[in-house]
Design an enzyme around this catalytic site. Structure first.
Site, PDB file in Angstrom:
ATOM      1  N   ASP A 152      -6.630  14.545  20.749  1.00  0.00           N
ATOM      2  CA  ASP A 152      -5.333  14.993  20.217  1.00  0.00           C
ATOM      3  C   ASP A 152      -4.959  14.309  18.905  1.00  0.00           C
ATOM      4  O   ASP A 152      -3.794  14.231  18.565  1.00  0.00           O
ATOM      5  CB  ASP A 152      -4.235  14.747  21.253  1.00  0.00           C
ATOM      6  N   GLU A 153      -5.952  13.810  18.204  1.00  0.00           N
ATOM      7  CA  GLU A 153      -5.642  13.004  17.031  1.00  0.00           C
ATOM      8  C   GLU A 153      -6.746  13.180  15.990  1.00  0.00           C
ATOM      9  O   GLU A 153      -7.923  13.100  16.315  1.00  0.00           O
ATOM     10  CB  GLU A 153      -5.598  11.542  17.493  1.00  0.00           C
TER      11      GLU A 153
HETATM   12 MG   LIG Z   1      -1.347  11.383  20.998  1.00  0.00          MG
END
Ligand SMILES: [Mg+2]
Length: 408
Positions: free
Chosen positions: A111-112
């Protein structure tokens, strides 16, 4: 001067769960396992929180915390087992959006991601404007909140993103890096962990400003090369470890891992071996699904007293085969397991590269034979779930897998 964005989704797993069940919004939510009703009370399963909502964090709950502890801190929290297929699906959507802004991006977890936006002003406008646009696009196309840090280095972009959370955009004006960092505790600097923090405290260093005041020479004397890098970081420079490399160049940008927390700690070598076999199969399955070959295998062991070791080995040739991963994981296990009871085991594949168009000719035949068998197995798994097919060696373990694509 580079322009780097660090985009990090806010409480990613929880935000995805909220898309499917909006009633969760605003509630303390913990992803990682479901409570069980036992002898008149709710009991948390073993294992740790994979994610916690912001409401849950206000009770002191954070990811990697044992679920039992989370339940004690907030008995009214909603505990969810999680849906890793959904997280992966949304992660892919996010990557697509990143790719539409710049081809130079690099995911550091599910998620990054870092985006190198250098030289894109004509296309997207000034960095802050471009970041606002990206923030809006992520929200519109996925329904998920994120935060974005904008700076001239990855290090400052990362710190800025943390400061912007949740749901914010923060751009650091060139020349202001050291001023932004100065008042922060040293732990905010990527690469400074608990141990270094402790040693720094003995030197009277608490903030980044204290660290800068000590001087590069002294830090190098105490910590060696990493001390010199630490000093450069106080000025906001990318220094030390993978912060030295450009976006898209990092060797170990991605990894795929699976781990299992046992219901009861075990020192049963056969059971551990069977579990490693299953985990290796799951990791290899995901490698093939995503068209990756791995160069490095890492074994993770957590003992009953929570002491955790990770040991890595680089393979002679990149692979996506169950057997290669398993043999390496087993070799590491045999070499490093101290024989005491284990709470958690994990297998990680990293140093990922895209699957080459042609199999290497050296042991091409063996590889192709295996590939056919494994692809057939993968197809069955695609239809009936992972448990539908197990290859030899993984039969005896009682699996309770927790997929960790990592949300840190
Ligand atoms: Mg995150």
């Amino acid at each position: 001067m580079s322009t780097i964005f660090l985009v990090d989704m806010d409480a990613f797993f929880v935000s995805v769960e909220e898309l499917y069940d909006p009633s969760l919004k605003g509630k303390p939510v913990v992803v990682g396992g479901e409570l069980e009703w036992r002898e008149g009370r709710w009991v948390a399963p073993r294992g740790v929180a994979a994610a916690a909502s912001y409401a849950a964090r206000r009770y002191g709950i954070h990811s990697a915390m044992p679920l039992a502890q989370a339940l004690r801190l907030c008995p009214q929290a909603v505990f969810l087992p999680g849906h890793h297929d959904r997280y992966r699906e949304h992660s892919e959507k996010i990557q697509e959006i990143f790719g539409s802004f710049t081809p130079r991006f690099e995911m550091v977890s599910v998620d990054e991601g870092y985006l190198d936006m250098t030289g894109t002003e004509r296309l997207w406008g000034q960095p802050l404007k471009a970041a606002a646009l990206l923030h809006e696009r992520v929200r519109c196309q996925t329904g998920l909140p994120c935060s974005i840090g904008v700076a001239g280095s990855r290090l400052v972009a990362k710190v800025a993103c943390e400061l912007a959370k949740p749901n914010g955009v923060l751009a650091v004006v060139p020349g202001q890096e050291a001023r932004l960092l100065a008042p922060l505790p040293v732990r905010r600097i990527p690469g400074i962990g608990k141990t270094t923090e402790k040693r720094l405290r003995q030197l009277g260093v608490k903030t980044v400003a204290d660290l800068a005041a000590i001087g590069g020479g002294m830090l190098e004397e105490v910590f060696g090369a990493s001390g010199a890098a630490m000093f450069r970081k106080t000025a906001g420079e990318d220094a030390g470890g993978w912060y030295d490399t450009a976006v898209g160049e990092a060797e170990d940008a991605k990894s795929i891992s699976h781990e299992t927390t046992f219901d009861i700690d075990t020192a049963d070598g056969q059971k551990l071996q069977a579990t490693l076999s299953e985990l290796s199969q799951m990791v290899a399955h995901r490698l093939r699904e995503q068209n990756f070959f791995a160069r490095t295998v890492t074994l993770k062991l957590r003992y009953s007293d929570f002491r955790t070791i990770t040991r890595a080995q680089t393979l002679p040739a990149p692979t996506d085969l169950d057997g290669d991963l398993f043999r390496t994981a087993m070799a590491l296990f045999t070499a490093h397991w101290n024989g005491s009871a284990v709470r958690l085991v994990g297998v990680r594949a990293s140093g990922l590269e895209r699957r080459p168009g042609q199999m290497d000719l050296l042991d091409g035949e063996r590889r192709q034979k295996w590939h056919k068998a494994l692809e057939a197995a993968d197809r069955v798994r695609g239809r009936f779930g992972f448990d539908a097919v197990q290859l030899a060696g993984g039969m005896a373990g009682s699996r309770k897998p927790k997929s960790t694509t990592g949300e840190e």
